[in-house]
Design an enzyme around this catalytic site. Sequence first.
Site, mmCIF file in Angstrom:
data_model
loop_
_atom_site.group_PDB
_atom_site.id
_atom_site.type_symbol
_atom_site.label_atom_id
_atom_site.label_comp_id
_atom_site.label_asym_id
_atom_site.label_seq_id
_atom_site.Cartn_x
_atom_site.Cartn_y
_atom_site.Cartn_z
ATOM 1 N N GLY B 74 5.297 27.430 27.577
ATOM 2 C CA GLY B 74 5.796 26.920 26.307
ATOM 3 C C GLY B 74 7.096 27.582 25.873
ATOM 4 N N THR B 75 7.190 28.871 26.097
ATOM 5 C CA THR B 75 8.387 29.596 25.654
ATOM 6 C C THR B 75 9.628 29.121 26.394
ATOM 7 O OG1 THR B 75 7.067 31.515 25.043
ATOM 8 C CG2 THR B 75 9.397 31.902 25.422
ATOM 9 N N ASN B 155 0.440 27.889 14.923
ATOM 10 C CA ASN B 155 -0.441 28.787 15.680
ATOM 11 C C ASN B 155 -1.212 29.773 14.818
ATOM 12 O OD1 ASN B 155 2.418 29.507 15.505
ATOM 13 N ND2 ASN B 155 1.817 31.440 16.433
ATOM 14 N N GLN B 183 -0.043 24.329 20.564
ATOM 15 C CA GLN B 183 -1.350 24.500 19.930
ATOM 16 C C GLN B 183 -2.056 23.165 19.695
ATOM 17 O OE1 GLN B 183 -2.905 27.328 19.409
ATOM 18 N NE2 GLN B 183 -1.224 28.761 19.773
ATOM 19 N N SER B 203 1.860 24.103 27.044
ATOM 20 C CA SER B 203 1.539 25.295 27.817
ATOM 21 C C SER B 203 0.153 25.138 28.432
ATOM 22 C CB SER B 203 1.555 26.506 26.879
ATOM 23 O OG SER B 203 1.017 27.630 27.524
ATOM 24 N N HIS B 205 -1.951 27.614 29.552
ATOM 25 C CA HIS B 205 -2.989 28.625 29.292
ATOM 26 C C HIS B 205 -3.634 28.498 27.912
ATOM 27 C CE1 HIS B 205 -1.080 31.760 26.645
ATOM 28 N NE2 HIS B 205 -0.009 31.079 26.983
ATOM 29 N N THR B 241 11.148 27.072 43.690
ATOM 30 C CA THR B 241 9.946 26.538 44.330
ATOM 31 C C THR B 241 8.840 26.401 43.293
ATOM 32 O OG1 THR B 241 10.572 27.549 46.414
ATOM 33 C CG2 THR B 241 8.241 26.960 46.148
ATOM 34 N N CYS B 329 1.292 45.984 10.402
ATOM 35 C CA CYS B 329 0.951 47.144 11.217
ATOM 36 C C CYS B 329 0.306 46.762 12.542
ATOM 37 C CB CYS B 329 0.058 48.105 10.445
ATOM 38 S SG CYS B 329 0.651 49.800 10.583
#
Lengths: 152, 393
Positions: B74-75, B155, B183, B203, B205, B241, B329
Amino acid sequence: MAMYNDKVIDHFMNPHNVGEIEDASGIGTFGSPVCGDMMQMSIKVDDNGIITDAKFKTYGCGSAIASSSIATDMIIGKTCEEALKVTNDDVLRELGGLPSVKVHCSILSEQSIKAAIYDYAQKNGLEFEGLKDFDPNAEDHDESCELSDDEL
Amino acid sequence: MEERRQVYLDYSATTPVKQEVADEMIPYFTQNYGNASSIYSVGAVAKDALEKARGQVASLINAEPSEIIFTSGGTESDNWALIAMARKLKNKGRHIITSAIEHHAVLHTCQYLAKNEGFDITYVGVNSDGIVDPAEVEAAVRPDTILISIMFVNNEVGSIQPVEEIGAVAKKHGILFHTDAVQAAGNVPIDVKKIQADMLSLSAHKIYGPKGCGCLYVRRGVILPTYIHGGAQENKKRAGTENIPAIVGFGKAAEIAQRDFDRHVSHVKSLRDHFVERVLAEVPKTHYNGSREHRHPGNANITFEYVEGEAILLYLDFAGICASSGSACSSKSLQPSHVLTALGIPVELIHGSIRFTFGDMTTMEDVDYAVDQIKKIIARLREISSVSEEKGW
């Protein structure tokens, strides 16, 4: 939890000295919820100027809780002057280190010790060498929560 | 001793590869290892597998196989769509419209284009449900607007964006429309024709396929410049490839996502709804962030007042529960979530927000275990906390 060592994990999962001393000799807070952490420290000081008990309450991340816990352990049994010498680096060393991105979380405990002793000093008309540079309202000026480059 | 389970509630971060998917992939590592560009029969087997997967992925979003270009995920798809198209159209205009709640793959790419290549970016806001108003997108359109990129499903809070309406705005003004649907896939129906998308990122995954694989849909007739050079793969659009085992896995995962769509959605929705109902009822001072109606079926985002998110995550981890937080944090950047900020949530509440996302392998027992643990954890952290309902913030 892979980023934390066992001692840090133990201190945030089973923190020591949680709470608030009812007849505290001094009580101080540092930080703000907006910035993600705020610690309250209360201390009991005996006639000889020795800290006989310390308790904390902390809103914050795991590192802030672990630092608070170990800081209370470190000052119990010390005189106020000795406790004022406890630095952020001492807390870090005692914890066996924190991930670099979390080091700033330990600053809270050093400042809270000072805030509690400052309150004790105010109530008893005392002056401590270790408090001469301490500004009890410092966190109020830091609305942005931004960390300086060397803290990061 | 109390039972300790391992409960993964972070399916929006990534998903396990389904056995059915892994079974399809394995032969392409060990037996059918040919290069799809080769002329001999081992290569042809790989080529056939590549094209089969292209058809499976195309089918999931109602596209033509020729409109699918496989990427590393996706990125890459987001970077490629935005950077290559912006550079191509820079003489026509340098204005891009996106939203304040995009994934960093879009947000940071836009910031890069603004900083280094002189583009002007408008970040449209969202309402308190986390939803972009198409009228606001239209109001942001200028004569030099070349691209609109608005995500399909957020997301963090799972808000479903009105992409059909935004696509219509883009079409009306003759502007290219890209949507990050990473998403959305498998969780809401995607029809590229209905939403009039020119480009769409997916994406593998996130839909029980392998990591390191995704695709960019590019509508026929839209010419996207080549981004990675060095060979004729992917219709000369993306050299290198092809990662055949991963692409085969992506294809199978897309096929399953389509085949089992209704079952998946009703499964995760029932878990999510049960979880949210119990947490809000049994843990005091909690808030449900985002839209209830227009929402990813497996997403819950909850603020726990008076406690900090990273501490919650660590305690959850100790109880075997995986989730994620919008707290500053818990992020390496130490910045509170830009998405929850855009929803108008006060920063001290953002620090105490946790995202729980449910998936096909989650069971009702997992959910009940998680809620039971959450009750104890929040109560314990509130004992430790220096802020409370009595003391206030």
